[in-house]
Design an enzyme around this catalytic site. Structure first.
Site, PDB file in Angstrom:
ATOM      1  N   CYS A 134      43.763 -21.544  -8.253  1.00 25.14           N
ATOM      2  CA  CYS A 134      42.765 -21.065  -7.292  1.00 25.14           C
ATOM      3  C   CYS A 134      42.036 -19.852  -7.842  1.00 25.14           C
ATOM      4  O   CYS A 134      40.823 -19.896  -8.074  1.00 25.14           O
ATOM      5  CB  CYS A 134      43.460 -20.740  -5.973  1.00 25.14           C
ATOM      6  SG  CYS A 134      42.492 -19.735  -4.848  1.00 25.14           S
ATOM      7  N   TYR A 138      38.773 -20.437 -10.471  1.00 24.82           N
ATOM      8  CA  TYR A 138      37.422 -20.143 -10.000  1.00 24.82           C
ATOM      9  C   TYR A 138      36.770 -19.059 -10.864  1.00 24.82           C
ATOM     10  O   TYR A 138      35.556 -19.057 -11.052  1.00 24.82           O
ATOM     11  CB  TYR A 138      37.441 -19.729  -8.518  1.00 24.82           C
ATOM     12  CG  TYR A 138      37.229 -20.902  -7.577  1.00 24.82           C
ATOM     13  CD1 TYR A 138      37.950 -22.095  -7.724  1.00 24.82           C
ATOM     14  CD2 TYR A 138      36.307 -20.840  -6.536  1.00 24.82           C
ATOM     15  CE1 TYR A 138      37.765 -23.163  -6.856  1.00 24.82           C
ATOM     16  CE2 TYR A 138      36.108 -21.918  -5.666  1.00 24.82           C
ATOM     17  CZ  TYR A 138      36.840 -23.067  -5.823  1.00 24.82           C
ATOM     18  OH  TYR A 138      36.650 -24.129  -4.968  1.00 24.82           O
ATOM     19  N   TYR A 165      31.910 -15.692  -7.959  1.00 21.61           N
ATOM     20  CA  TYR A 165      33.064 -15.954  -8.832  1.00 21.61           C
ATOM     21  C   TYR A 165      32.845 -15.446 -10.267  1.00 21.61           C
ATOM     22  O   TYR A 165      33.823 -15.229 -10.987  1.00 21.61           O
ATOM     23  CB  TYR A 165      33.413 -17.446  -8.780  1.00 21.61           C
ATOM     24  CG  TYR A 165      33.757 -17.834  -7.356  1.00 21.61           C
ATOM     25  CD1 TYR A 165      34.935 -17.372  -6.773  1.00 21.61           C
ATOM     26  CD2 TYR A 165      32.883 -18.583  -6.556  1.00 21.61           C
ATOM     27  CE1 TYR A 165      35.235 -17.655  -5.449  1.00 21.61           C
ATOM     28  CE2 TYR A 165      33.177 -18.875  -5.235  1.00 21.61           C
ATOM     29  CZ  TYR A 165      34.358 -18.410  -4.681  1.00 21.61           C
ATOM     30  OH  TYR A 165      34.652 -18.673  -3.367  1.00 21.61           O
ATOM     31  N   GLU A 208      43.086 -29.216  -6.452  1.00 20.24           N
ATOM     32  CA  GLU A 208      41.762 -28.574  -6.545  1.00 20.24           C
ATOM     33  C   GLU A 208      40.699 -29.642  -6.827  1.00 20.24           C
ATOM     34  O   GLU A 208      39.627 -29.630  -6.229  1.00 20.24           O
ATOM     35  CB  GLU A 208      41.742 -27.532  -7.679  1.00 20.24           C
ATOM     36  CG  GLU A 208      42.437 -26.224  -7.374  1.00 20.24           C
ATOM     37  CD  GLU A 208      41.578 -25.278  -6.534  1.00 20.24           C
ATOM     38  OE1 GLU A 208      40.497 -25.671  -6.068  1.00 20.24           O
ATOM     39  OE2 GLU A 208      42.019 -24.135  -6.341  1.00 20.24           O
TER      40      GLU A 208
HETATM   41  C1  LIG Z   1      39.576 -24.833  -2.972  1.00 22.40           C
HETATM   42  C2  LIG Z   1      39.407 -23.451  -3.487  1.00 22.40           C
HETATM   43  N1  LIG Z   1      40.078 -23.050  -4.583  1.00 22.40           N
HETATM   44  C3  LIG Z   1      39.925 -21.754  -5.016  1.00 22.40           C
HETATM   45  C4  LIG Z   1      39.105 -20.866  -4.401  1.00 22.40           C
HETATM   46  C5  LIG Z   1      38.923 -19.466  -4.907  1.00 22.40           C
HETATM   47  N2  LIG Z   1      39.663 -18.548  -4.133  1.00 22.40           N
HETATM   48  C6  LIG Z   1      38.428 -21.320  -3.285  1.00 22.40           C
HETATM   49  N3  LIG Z   1      37.591 -20.525  -2.581  1.00 22.40           N
HETATM   50  N4  LIG Z   1      38.574 -22.625  -2.821  1.00 22.40           N
END
Ligand SMILES: Cc1ncc(CN)c(N)n1
Length: 221
Positions: A134, A138, A165, A208
């Site tokens: 995550c 990102y 990001y 993901e």
């Molecule tokens: C599914 C997902 N994965 C990761 C991130 C980054 N925090 C996010 N906002 N959303």
């Protein structure tokens, strides 16, 4: 090589299915249909609520002040992200209350509850390995989509999202997460355990990828 790099190499196909997903490609090219982005972003708001809980769980599972500080930073980062979602969704006329009342998609439930369960059933290292795709993922995607900096994106339709990001605050969060993985692994990772952690990391990376896919599928109707 740090622990994150080792995990990435051990789960290379799963990692690639995530960071190289068609959704990311279209987003970077600016050709992603708005309907796909919107479906993704609404679910992502719900995702962030559950991931806030996961970072809070990391604080609960921590043993030292630096570990608690790292969890605090992760939780703050997630809460900061929700501001982006509230801003962008507000432009579509969606209030936070409306976002909150949207049913969670199966992909949202699957990913978030998997990570929460890793934290509940495992130790702090399990939880941080499950959280790694995550935050570090990102950050990697953000950097790849803005190779010459955010200003160079000009009037890119997804500039604000990419900027979040690719920006310093999120990049620093990822640096901290990588270091924390190394510190935790130095204390409690054996080579035998590495295989289990790599499987967990691969699963989170797949989830993901499924999350991106959910956005594309929603736009196809
Ligand atoms: C599914 C997902 N994965 C990761 C991130 C980054 N925090 C996010 N906002 N959303």
């Amino acid at each position: 090589m740090d622990v994150f790099e080792r995990l990435k190499q051990a789960a290379a196909a799963d990692w690639q299915s995530y960071v190289g997903h068609e959704f990311v490609r279209q987003l970077g090219a600016g050709t992603l249909p708005e309907a796909a982005f919107r479906a993704y972003l609404v679910q992502d708001y719900l995702f962030l609520i559950q991931f806030s809980r996961a970072w809070a769980l990391a604080a609960y599972k921590s043993r030292t002040i630096p570990e608690i500080r790292a969890a605090q930073a992760g939780l703050s980062g997630i809460l900061d992200e929700t501001e982006l979602h509230v801003r962008l969704c507000g432009r579509w006329g969606l209030s936070p209350e409306q976002l909150h009342s949207v049913p969670e998609h199966q992909a949202t439930v699957a990913y978030t509850r998997f990570v929460l369960d890793c934290g509940a059933a495992g130790d702090l290292l399990d939880l941080h390995v499950a959280l790694a795709p995550c935050v570090i993922g990102y950050a990697e995607i953000g950097k790849a989509l803005a190779p010459n900096g955010v200003a160079a994106l000009g009037d890119h339709p997804y500039r604000e999202w990419i900027g979040e990001y690719a920006g310093d605050a999120f990049q620093q969060l990822a640096v901290g997460s990588r270091k924390l993985l190394d510190d935790l692994a130095a204390r409690s990772m054996t080579e035998r355990r590495f295989g289990e952690l790599a499987a967990l990391f691969g699963k989170a990376s797949r989830l993901e990828a499924d999350f991106w896919q959910m956005g594309l599928d929603a736009a196809r109707g």
